[in-house]
Scaffold this active site. Structure first.
Site, PDB file in Angstrom:
ATOM      1  N   ALA A 386      -2.720   2.891   1.575  1.00  0.00           N
ATOM      2  CA  ALA A 386      -1.319   3.216   1.834  1.00  0.00           C
ATOM      3  C   ALA A 386      -0.703   3.916   0.633  1.00  0.00           C
ATOM      4  CB  ALA A 386      -0.524   1.943   2.144  1.00  0.00           C
ATOM      5  N   CYS A 387      -0.101   5.071   0.889  1.00  0.00           N
ATOM      6  CA  CYS A 387       0.634   5.766  -0.162  1.00  0.00           C
ATOM      7  C   CYS A 387       1.938   6.276   0.415  1.00  0.00           C
ATOM      8  CB  CYS A 387      -0.179   6.903  -0.776  1.00  0.00           C
ATOM      9  SG  CYS A 387      -0.377   8.351   0.261  1.00  0.00           S
ATOM     10  N   ASP A 388       2.655   7.017  -0.369  1.00  0.00           N
ATOM     11  CA  ASP A 388       3.999   7.428   0.026  1.00  0.00           C
ATOM     12  C   ASP A 388       3.988   8.223   1.312  1.00  0.00           C
ATOM     13  OD1 ASP A 388       6.753   7.400  -0.561  1.00  0.00           O
ATOM     14  OD2 ASP A 388       6.661   9.462  -1.264  1.00  0.00           O
TER      15      ASP A 388
END
Length: 586
Positions: A386-388
């Site tokens: 999960a990232c931005d």
């Protein structure tokens, strides 16, 4: 302690706001690029002037791009219904103003989604059977109508005035030759994972307005300039030590050609003085851009030199290349001095990452430096990076771990996602960067978390594979969890129907369902088999859901209580005979 917590909370809120803004733009970057290519090729000053094709430029800028942003914003809040109402609402501000209404779309899209969500929360359970479609259609239409009128008369003119004010402010800064000072704030903010928020939430909409009038905008280059990061990585390549030196050349390819700027963030964090290098490079690069009159036709995403040059008009080619080179040279020189002056022999990137992680874990009371809930690690049946934005660095990190998991013989799906799209799942292992942990943990508090500093080069990946391969991942019967996920042995007693779910391959799902029906009939097992889109799945514990391996994570998020069976090929899967044999013996 309290002050630190407040700062952390404020940073998380800023990141969350930026994530929402960029989350509306990033999925539609392809449309911005298409508009930029059409503009670059066919306007009067383009490569191949064509008056008829150039007529696409205005409508795309005025209507298509804002509507896509509004549609995406509404969808983020309340799915398809929110997307439709958000797009209707945005038409009011689009028609009610004379400037491209990107900011208005960012307001009206989520507002439309929020309004229809509140309506559904209040009235969905009260609708009489048989009237669902009537109420749903009229409610979205009437709410959209009301918001469009409100946008036309109230919000549109206000946002139009604010947009003109912001544009005038940017123009004043440019005219005063102060634009390079913006990089004093942009470069550190990038490394705090606000890069997408700054570029796509602020600079892209303002740059699109400028490009519509002048044919190009320097604002597209402020955050996207790969020069500062390139300079730091070159300095580590020549003067670094340990794994930082050995990994830097590979990082250069990913950062400069691939456009994934996040790859150099850990190198800067490892030596905080290197913030001066990227700031110096950013300021020098922007000064050069401004001095030579550089600009891009449209946003370059990702920030690759290839994407940047593709969006560069002919009269800016030299200026853009010069700005990137100057930014890299200045950043390299400053970083070289800092790295060579550091006599600390413990300059190993992996060791630094592990040490930072250990310290953070200890501060949170996690034994042995492990992130997340150790007692729940054995229940993991999916891994999500999960990232931005859910693209770029997280996709590459997922690829690295997916390869390790595959080589270890562990059959657990590894995917990537935007933090905003995470769902709370106790069986998920979420891998995220440390700066984004607070936000990710709020979206999925029940998940197991592993925090890393660098998606591409983390020692945590080997730990994950080792723990998934050893005892903690085995069930009470000694069978590995990955086998249970594939065969579904533990959960077959509750299965009373089978669903072949798909996102794209409806034909394959239908054929797979036909094959399964044949196998069931031959084995004398009487279970219904249906076909459905993943987005339409219901969360039923009694359902067995068969999906392609690449789509299993989405199906699990939609129906977490069901039994999930990932297959490599729906039509010829060897698993069907095993599945039916288990069903027959339940």
């Amino acid at each position: 302690m309290e002050t630190t917590a407040k700062k952390s909370g404020l940073k998380a809120k800023v990141q969350r706001l930026g994530s929402h803004l960029s989350g509306m733009v990033m999925p539609n970057i392809g449309a911005f690029i298409a508009w930029g290519v059409i503009t670059a090729l066919f306007i009067e000053a383009g490569y191949f002037p064509n008056e008829q094709l150039a007529s696409l430029v205005g409508p795309m800028l005025t209507f298509l791009l804002p509507l896509l942003i509004a549609y995406t914003g509404g969808s983020m809040v309340h799915g398809q219904r929110g997307a439709v109402v958000g797009a209707i609402a945005a038409m009011g501000v689009i028609v009610g103003s004379e400037v491209p209404m990107f900011i208005g779309a960012m307001i009206m899209g989520p507002l439309g989604g929020w309004c229809i969500k509140k309506f559904d929360d209040m009235f969905q359970s009260r609708i009489k059977a048989g009237f669902e479609m009537l109420v749903n259609n009229f409610s979205s239409g009437l709410i959209g109508f009301a918001l469009a009128v409100l946008g036309f008369y109230a919000i549109g003119p206000v946002v139009s005035s604010l947009t003109e004010l912001m544009a005038a402010g940017v123009e004043t800064i440019i005219n005063m030759r102060l634009l390079p000072l913006a990089n004093i704030f942009i470069e550190p903010a990038k490394i705090l994972f606000l890069n997408n928020a700054i570029n796509h939430g602020i600079l892209t909409p303002l740059g699109a307005d400028q490009a519509a009038e002048a044919g190009k905008s320097i604002l597209f280059l402020l955050e996207a300039n790969p020069g500062p990061g390139l300079g730091v990585l070159l300095a580590f390549t020549l003067f670094g030590k340990g794994s930082a030196k050995s990994s830097a050349p590979g990082a250069i390819i990913i950062q400069f050609l691939g456009g994934i700027h996040e790859i150099y963030f850990p190198y800067v964090m490892m030596k905080p003085l290197l913030f001066l290098a990227v700031i110096g490079g950013g300021v020098a690069g922007t000064f050069t851009f401004q001095l030579l009159g550089a600009g891009l036709r449209a946003a370059a995403s990702p920030g690759s030199i290839i994407a940047i040059l593709a969006m560069t008009p002919p009269d800016s080619m030299f200026a853009v290349i010069a700005g990137v080179v100057v930014g890299a040279v200045v950043s390299f020189l400053i970083a070289m001095v800092i790295i060579k002056a550091d006599n600390n022999e413990e300059d190993d990137l992996a060791a630094t990452q592990a040490a930072v992680q250990e310290a953070k874990s200890a501060s949170k009371g996690q034994a042995g430096g492990q992130n997340g809930n150790q007692e729940m690690f054995g229940n993991v049946n999916k891994i999500i990076f999960a990232c931005d934005a859910g693209m770029g660095s997280s996709a590459m990190g997922a690829s690295v771990l997916r390869d390790k998991v595959k080589k270890a013989g562990i059959n657990i799906p590894v995917s990537n996602s935007a933090i905003n799209n995470l769902s709370d799942d106790a069986n998920a292992l979420v891998v995220t960067q440390e700066e984004l942990y607070d936000r990710a943990s709020q979206k999925a508090p029940s998940a197991t978390f592993v925090q890393v500093e660098n998606f591409m080069n983390s020692p945590r990946y080997d730990e994950i594979v080792e723990r998934l391969s050893d005892g903690p991942t085995a069930g009470a019967d000694g069978k590995k969890l990955s086998d249970d996920v594939v065969e579904g042995v533990a959960d077959y007693d509750r299965v009373d129907h089978i669903v072949f779910a798909y996102e794209k391959g409806k034909g394959s799902a239908n054929m797979g369902a036909t094959v399964m029906k044949k196998v069931l009939k031959e084995q004398g097992v009487n279970l219904p088999v249906t076909v459905a889109m993943i987005g339409e799945l219901k969360d039923e514990p009694s359902a067995m859901i068969v999906t392609m391996q690449t789509e299993t994570v989405h199906a699990e998020q939609q129906a977490p209580s069901a039994v999930h069976v990932p297959v490599a090929d729906m039509v010829t899967s060897e698993k069907y005979d095993k599945i039916v044999a288990q069903l027959k013996n339940k």
